[in-house]
Design a protein around this motif. Structure first.
Motif, PDB file in Angstrom:
ATOM      1  N   GLU A  68     -57.452  10.864 -16.195  1.00  0.00           N
ATOM      2  CA  GLU A  68     -58.118  10.309 -15.021  1.00  0.00           C
ATOM      3  C   GLU A  68     -59.006   9.141 -15.414  1.00  0.00           C
ATOM      4  O   GLU A  68     -59.055   8.113 -14.731  1.00  0.00           O
ATOM      5  CB  GLU A  68     -58.944  11.381 -14.311  1.00  0.00           C
ATOM      6  CG  GLU A  68     -58.121  12.421 -13.592  1.00  0.00           C
ATOM      7  CD  GLU A  68     -58.960  13.587 -13.091  1.00  0.00           C
ATOM      8  OE1 GLU A  68     -60.210  13.471 -13.024  1.00  0.00           O
ATOM      9  OE2 GLU A  68     -58.372  14.630 -12.769  1.00  0.00           O
ATOM     10  N   ARG A  69     -59.709   9.289 -16.519  1.00  0.00           N
ATOM     11  CA  ARG A  69     -60.586   8.218 -17.002  1.00  0.00           C
ATOM     12  C   ARG A  69     -59.764   6.991 -17.386  1.00  0.00           C
ATOM     13  O   ARG A  69     -60.115   5.862 -17.049  1.00  0.00           O
ATOM     14  CB  ARG A  69     -61.409   8.713 -18.189  1.00  0.00           C
ATOM     15  CG  ARG A  69     -62.268   7.657 -18.844  1.00  0.00           C
ATOM     16  CD  ARG A  69     -63.364   7.167 -17.924  1.00  0.00           C
ATOM     17  NE  ARG A  69     -64.122   6.107 -18.566  1.00  0.00           N
ATOM     18  CZ  ARG A  69     -65.358   5.813 -18.272  1.00  0.00           C
ATOM     19  NH1 ARG A  69     -65.997   6.495 -17.339  1.00  0.00           N
ATOM     20  NH2 ARG A  69     -65.976   4.841 -18.879  1.00  0.00           N
ATOM     21  N   ARG A  70     -58.658   7.214 -18.082  1.00  0.00           N
ATOM     22  CA  ARG A  70     -57.793   6.098 -18.490  1.00  0.00           C
ATOM     23  C   ARG A  70     -57.241   5.377 -17.268  1.00  0.00           C
ATOM     24  O   ARG A  70     -57.193   4.148 -17.234  1.00  0.00           O
ATOM     25  CB  ARG A  70     -56.646   6.595 -19.367  1.00  0.00           C
ATOM     26  CG  ARG A  70     -57.041   7.180 -20.703  1.00  0.00           C
ATOM     27  CD  ARG A  70     -57.735   6.176 -21.576  1.00  0.00           C
ATOM     28  NE  ARG A  70     -56.860   5.068 -21.865  1.00  0.00           N
ATOM     29  CZ  ARG A  70     -56.601   4.607 -23.069  1.00  0.00           C
ATOM     30  NH1 ARG A  70     -57.148   5.169 -24.111  1.00  0.00           N
ATOM     31  NH2 ARG A  70     -55.800   3.585 -23.232  1.00  0.00           N
ATOM     32  N   ASP A  71     -56.824   6.121 -16.272  1.00  0.00           N
ATOM     33  CA  ASP A  71     -56.307   5.514 -15.048  1.00  0.00           C
ATOM     34  C   ASP A  71     -57.386   4.678 -14.368  1.00  0.00           C
ATOM     35  O   ASP A  71     -57.118   3.568 -13.893  1.00  0.00           O
ATOM     36  CB  ASP A  71     -55.785   6.583 -14.083  1.00  0.00           C
ATOM     37  CG  ASP A  71     -54.543   7.297 -14.600  1.00  0.00           C
ATOM     38  OD1 ASP A  71     -53.896   6.794 -15.553  1.00  0.00           O
ATOM     39  OD2 ASP A  71     -54.229   8.379 -14.061  1.00  0.00           O
ATOM     40  N   TRP A  72     -58.587   5.202 -14.319  1.00  0.00           N
ATOM     41  CA  TRP A  72     -59.706   4.491 -13.710  1.00  0.00           C
ATOM     42  C   TRP A  72     -60.001   3.202 -14.476  1.00  0.00           C
ATOM     43  O   TRP A  72     -60.179   2.136 -13.882  1.00  0.00           O
ATOM     44  CB  TRP A  72     -60.931   5.398 -13.657  1.00  0.00           C
ATOM     45  CG  TRP A  72     -62.119   4.756 -13.016  1.00  0.00           C
ATOM     46  CD1 TRP A  72     -62.362   4.628 -11.685  1.00  0.00           C
ATOM     47  CD2 TRP A  72     -63.214   4.139 -13.693  1.00  0.00           C
ATOM     48  NE1 TRP A  72     -63.554   3.967 -11.493  1.00  0.00           N
ATOM     49  CE2 TRP A  72     -64.102   3.662 -12.708  1.00  0.00           C
ATOM     50  CE3 TRP A  72     -63.541   3.961 -15.030  1.00  0.00           C
ATOM     51  CZ2 TRP A  72     -65.281   3.009 -13.018  1.00  0.00           C
ATOM     52  CZ3 TRP A  72     -64.713   3.301 -15.340  1.00  0.00           C
ATOM     53  CH2 TRP A  72     -65.575   2.832 -14.345  1.00  0.00           C
ATOM     54  N   GLU A  73     -60.041   3.292 -15.824  1.00  0.00           N
ATOM     55  CA  GLU A  73     -60.295   2.107 -16.650  1.00  0.00           C
ATOM     56  C   GLU A  73     -59.201   1.060 -16.457  1.00  0.00           C
ATOM     57  O   GLU A  73     -59.483  -0.139 -16.365  1.00  0.00           O
ATOM     58  CB  GLU A  73     -60.367   2.487 -18.129  1.00  0.00           C
ATOM     59  CG  GLU A  73     -61.584   3.286 -18.503  1.00  0.00           C
ATOM     60  CD  GLU A  73     -61.516   3.811 -19.923  1.00  0.00           C
ATOM     61  OE1 GLU A  73     -60.418   3.845 -20.535  1.00  0.00           O
ATOM     62  OE2 GLU A  73     -62.575   4.187 -20.449  1.00  0.00           O
ATOM     63  N   ASN A  74     -57.955   1.508 -16.429  1.00  0.00           N
ATOM     64  CA  ASN A  74     -56.830   0.585 -16.353  1.00  0.00           C
ATOM     65  C   ASN A  74     -56.833  -0.252 -15.075  1.00  0.00           C
ATOM     66  O   ASN A  74     -56.377  -1.395 -15.090  1.00  0.00           O
ATOM     67  CB  ASN A  74     -55.500   1.326 -16.497  1.00  0.00           C
ATOM     68  CG  ASN A  74     -55.235   1.705 -17.929  1.00  0.00           C
ATOM     69  OD1 ASN A  74     -55.771   1.113 -18.862  1.00  0.00           O
ATOM     70  ND2 ASN A  74     -54.405   2.714 -18.116  1.00  0.00           N
TER      71      ASN A  74
ATOM     72  N   LEU B 151     -58.823  -3.155 -16.088  1.00  0.00           N
ATOM     73  CA  LEU B 151     -58.337  -3.926 -17.232  1.00  0.00           C
ATOM     74  C   LEU B 151     -57.073  -4.702 -16.910  1.00  0.00           C
ATOM     75  O   LEU B 151     -56.798  -5.726 -17.515  1.00  0.00           O
ATOM     76  CB  LEU B 151     -58.063  -2.989 -18.413  1.00  0.00           C
ATOM     77  CG  LEU B 151     -59.292  -2.288 -18.983  1.00  0.00           C
ATOM     78  CD1 LEU B 151     -58.883  -1.272 -20.038  1.00  0.00           C
ATOM     79  CD2 LEU B 151     -60.278  -3.291 -19.547  1.00  0.00           C
ATOM     80  N   GLU B 152     -56.279  -4.206 -15.991  1.00  0.00           N
ATOM     81  CA  GLU B 152     -54.987  -4.813 -15.698  1.00  0.00           C
ATOM     82  C   GLU B 152     -55.078  -5.989 -14.742  1.00  0.00           C
ATOM     83  O   GLU B 152     -54.124  -6.728 -14.600  1.00  0.00           O
ATOM     84  CB  GLU B 152     -54.029  -3.757 -15.141  1.00  0.00           C
ATOM     85  CG  GLU B 152     -53.676  -2.715 -16.179  1.00  0.00           C
ATOM     86  CD  GLU B 152     -52.834  -1.585 -15.614  1.00  0.00           C
ATOM     87  OE1 GLU B 152     -52.624  -1.532 -14.390  1.00  0.00           O
ATOM     88  OE2 GLU B 152     -52.396  -0.742 -16.410  1.00  0.00           O
TER      89      GLU B 152
END
Length: 91
Positions: A80-86, A89-90
């Motif tokens: 979930e954290r990675r999805d939020w960060e991405n 970033l993208e």
């Protein structure tokens, strides 16, 4: 994951990236990342918090050494954290 501190979140990443690390293993990895000493009074209460939230399980390697392993809920929190960060970033 909004109720975790950044340090607790970092501990999840360290535990996820290792195979049943001991507290000492986690401490050493975190000290490398933070480039600072991390005392037991900071490390173990935070490990206990993520264990109590059932994001990590704690077991015994021997009479003196515990291990930590990420749970499915812990993996979900990391994702979930990675999805939020991405999303930031993208773009």
């Amino acid at each position: 994951m909004d109720d975790l501190t950044g340090f607790q979140r970092d501990l999840l990443y360290v535990i996820n990236g290792a195979d049943r690390p001991s507290g000492q293993d986690i401490k050493e990895e975190a000290e490398q990342y933070y480039n600072a000493d991390i005392n037991h009074g900071r490390l173990y209460p935070n490990l206990d918090t993520i264990v109590n939230k059932q994001l990590v399980e704690k077991g015994q390697l021997d009479r003196r050494t515990n291990y930590y392993a990420i749970t499915d809920a812990g993996k979900d929190i990391i994702q979930e954290r990675r999805d939020w960060e991405n999303q930031y970033l993208e773009s």
